[in-house]
Scaffold this active site. Structure first.
Site, PDB file in Angstrom:
ATOM      1  CB  SER A  24      -0.668  -0.479   1.128  1.00  0.00           C
ATOM      2  OG  SER A  24      -1.590   1.484   1.325  1.00  0.00           O
ATOM      3  N   GLY A  51      -3.787   4.017   0.912  1.00  0.00           N
ATOM      4  CA  GLY A  51      -4.712   3.912   2.265  1.00  0.00           C
ATOM      5  C   GLY A  51      -5.739   4.469   1.936  1.00  0.00           C
ATOM      6  CB  ILE A  76       1.743  10.236   1.551  1.00  0.00           C
ATOM      7  CG1 ILE A  76       3.394   9.707   0.895  1.00  0.00           C
ATOM      8  CG2 ILE A  76       0.534  10.349   0.514  1.00  0.00           C
ATOM      9  CD1 ILE A  76       3.712  10.395   0.187  1.00  0.00           C
ATOM     10  CB  CYS A 134      -4.488   6.175  11.522  1.00  0.00           C
ATOM     11  SG  CYS A 134      -4.355   5.316   9.723  1.00  0.00           S
TER      12      CYS A 134
HETATM   13  C1  LIG Z   1       5.152   6.274  -0.408  1.00  0.00           C
HETATM   14  C2  LIG Z   1       4.753   5.365   1.004  1.00  0.00           C
HETATM   15  C3  LIG Z   1       3.500   5.065   0.998  1.00  0.00           C
HETATM   16  C4  LIG Z   1       2.402   4.754   1.705  1.00  0.00           C
HETATM   17  N1  LIG Z   1       1.260   4.434   2.204  1.00  0.00           N
HETATM   18  C5  LIG Z   1       0.681   3.307   2.765  1.00  0.00           C
HETATM   19  C6  LIG Z   1      -0.194   3.521   2.843  1.00  0.00           C
HETATM   20  O1  LIG Z   1      -1.445   4.234   2.615  1.00  0.00           O
HETATM   21  N2  LIG Z   1      -1.193   2.981   4.413  1.00  0.00           N
HETATM   22  C7  LIG Z   1       0.187   1.423   5.220  1.00  0.00           C
HETATM   23  O2  LIG Z   1      -0.405   0.564   5.477  1.00  0.00           O
HETATM   24  N3  LIG Z   1       1.100   1.374   4.517  1.00  0.00           N
HETATM   25  C8  LIG Z   1       1.396   3.011   3.825  1.00  0.00           C
HETATM   26  N4  LIG Z   1       3.532   2.293   3.365  1.00  0.00           N
HETATM   27  C9  LIG Z   1       3.950   1.526   4.401  1.00  0.00           C
HETATM   28  C10 LIG Z   1       4.151   0.314   3.108  1.00  0.00           C
HETATM   29  O3  LIG Z   1       3.080   0.079   2.781  1.00  0.00           O
HETATM   30  C11 LIG Z   1       4.953  -0.847   4.022  1.00  0.00           C
HETATM   31  O4  LIG Z   1       4.387  -1.083   4.573  1.00  0.00           O
HETATM   32  C12 LIG Z   1       6.072  -0.375   4.080  1.00  0.00           C
HETATM   33  O5  LIG Z   1       7.029   0.956   3.505  1.00  0.00           O
HETATM   34  C13 LIG Z   1       7.697  -1.262   4.518  1.00  0.00           C
HETATM   35  O6  LIG Z   1       7.815  -2.051   3.233  1.00  0.00           O
HETATM   36  P1  LIG Z   1       8.844  -1.587   2.600  1.00  0.00           P
HETATM   37  O7  LIG Z   1      10.011  -1.354   2.954  1.00  0.00           O
HETATM   38  O8  LIG Z   1       8.533  -2.463   0.852  1.00  0.00           O
HETATM   39  O9  LIG Z   1       8.303  -0.350   1.612  1.00  0.00           O
HETATM   40  C14 LIG Z   1       3.763   3.506   2.810  1.00  0.00           C
HETATM   41  C15 LIG Z   1       5.019   3.268   2.212  1.00  0.00           C
HETATM   42  C16 LIG Z   1       5.586   4.313   1.493  1.00  0.00           C
HETATM   43  C17 LIG Z   1       7.160   4.311   1.167  1.00  0.00           C
END
Ligand SMILES: Cc1cc2nc3c(=O)[nH]c(=O)nc-3n(C[C@H](O)[C@H](O)[C@H](O)COP(=O)(O)O)c2cc1C
Length: 309
Positions: A24, A51, A76, A134
């Site tokens: 996400s 999200g 964000i 949140c």
């Molecule tokens: C730009 C960005 C936006 C994100 N937005 C959400 C979100 O809307 N909802 C959510 O549960 N996690 C969000 N995350 C977290 C990611 O889904 C993920 O759990 C986290 O980045 C760890 O994984 P990664 O290291 O592979 O990115 C966001 C991460 C990034 C980098």
């Protein structure tokens, strides 16, 4: 397209061509990343939508993203068009046979989580992920996910209003993630996503001010991988007793990373930040997983889950 292969798996009763799930916030609402040449959503087991809150949100003031050593900080602020627009306008444009689309539900009260889950209950999404990282406005802004009891209340309330499988996304920013996992399982979650981003800060030393518009942000990417791996390992000690699967995530950027998470207890693996520096990385991870299985004479990735000796 990944043909019938040994890396296919089952998660939440869903057949998945690969254990990879796009995370996400890193792939919008499912349409933009699929326009990339050399990639199709059908290459991955699932895709989690941005999200979604009940009402539309514009998100935080800039800066909202900053690169860090081996990672990125983001705040964000849950920019999204609101649940009704997502369900009525965006979802009908997605091709549900391509992959499993999963909603990511956010809220600032338990009632909001419940209302957004209701909105998705009658939609094409295959499952609902609860983003409990949140702030709870009724509890002075403390994050739901940093309090095991509040986390469980969100799960219990959402469980009552949807027949979709529920994945609860645990926060690493808390004292006892094992207790959090246990209470969420007892409250009815079908799976756990481990972990969400780690709270972090960046400072501009010339202006002597915080860089991100929202002050703090969430750290993701390879920098957090060892921490995420430890949390998956810890949560698996609880979840395996209940047969509740884990979607491991946090910095995964290679087949080897994915295998580490699976050995620590994950059934599926999420890829997010790595897509920003290598948009075709999922194809490479799929290939690497197949090679690993063949080299080790294994017929299925399922034989590896929690397979540390
Ligand atoms: C730009 C960005 C936006 C994100 N937005 C959400 C979100 O809307 N909802 C959510 O549960 N996690 C969000 N995350 C977290 C990611 O889904 C993920 O759990 C986290 O980045 C760890 O994984 P990664 O290291 O592979 O990115 C966001 C991460 C990034 C980098």
């Amino acid at each position: 397209m990944v043909s019938k292969s040994t890396i296919s798996t089952e998660f939440l009763g869903l057949e998945m061509v690969s254990p990879i799930i796009l995370l996400s916030g890193c792939v919008g609402f499912g349409d933009e990343y699929s326009r990339l040449e050399g990639f199709s959503n059908s290459h991955v087991g699932g895709l989690i939508l941005k999200g979604t809150t009940l009402e539309p949100r514009l998100g935080n003031e800039p800066h909202r993203v900053i690169e860090t050593p081996s990672g990125m900080l983001n705040s964000i602020g849950l920019q999204n068009p609101g649940a009704k627009e997502v369900v009525d306008t965006i979802l009908p444009k997605l091709e549900p046979l391509e992959t499993h689309y999963i909603a990511n539900v956010s809220g600032s009260t338990i009632e909001e989580y419940v209302d957004v889950c209701r909105a998705f209950d009658d939609s094409l999404v295959a499952a609902i992920e609860l983003n409990i990282s949140c702030p709870n406005v009724k509890k002075g802004g403390m994050e739901f996910g940093n309090d095991p009891e509040m986390s469980a209340q969100v799960v219990e309330s959402c469980r009552k209003v949807t027949a979709k499988p529920i994945i609860t996304k645990l926060s690493p920013n808390q004292a006892d993630i094992k207790l959090n996992a246990k209470l969420c399982i007892e409250a009815g979650t079908d799976a756990l996503a481990v972990i969400n981003t780690i709270s972090g800060l960046a400072i501009d030393i010339d202006k002597k001010e915080l860089v991100l518009g929202n002050r703090a942000g969430g750290l993701s990417g390879p920098a957090i991988k060892p921490i995420a791996l430890k949390k998956v390992y810890d949560v698996y000690q609880v979840s395996k007793k209940h047969g509740v699967p884990i979607m491991g995530q946090g910095g995964i950027s290679s087949p080897e990373d994915a295998i580490e998470f699976i050995l620590a207890g994950a059934t599926t693996v999420g890829v997010g930040t790595a897509l920003f520096f290598d948009p075709l990385i999922c194809n490479k991870i799929n290939q690497g997983l197949e090679t690993y299985l063949r080299a080790n004479g294994l017929s299925s990735l399922d034989d590896l889950v929690g397979g540390l000796v």
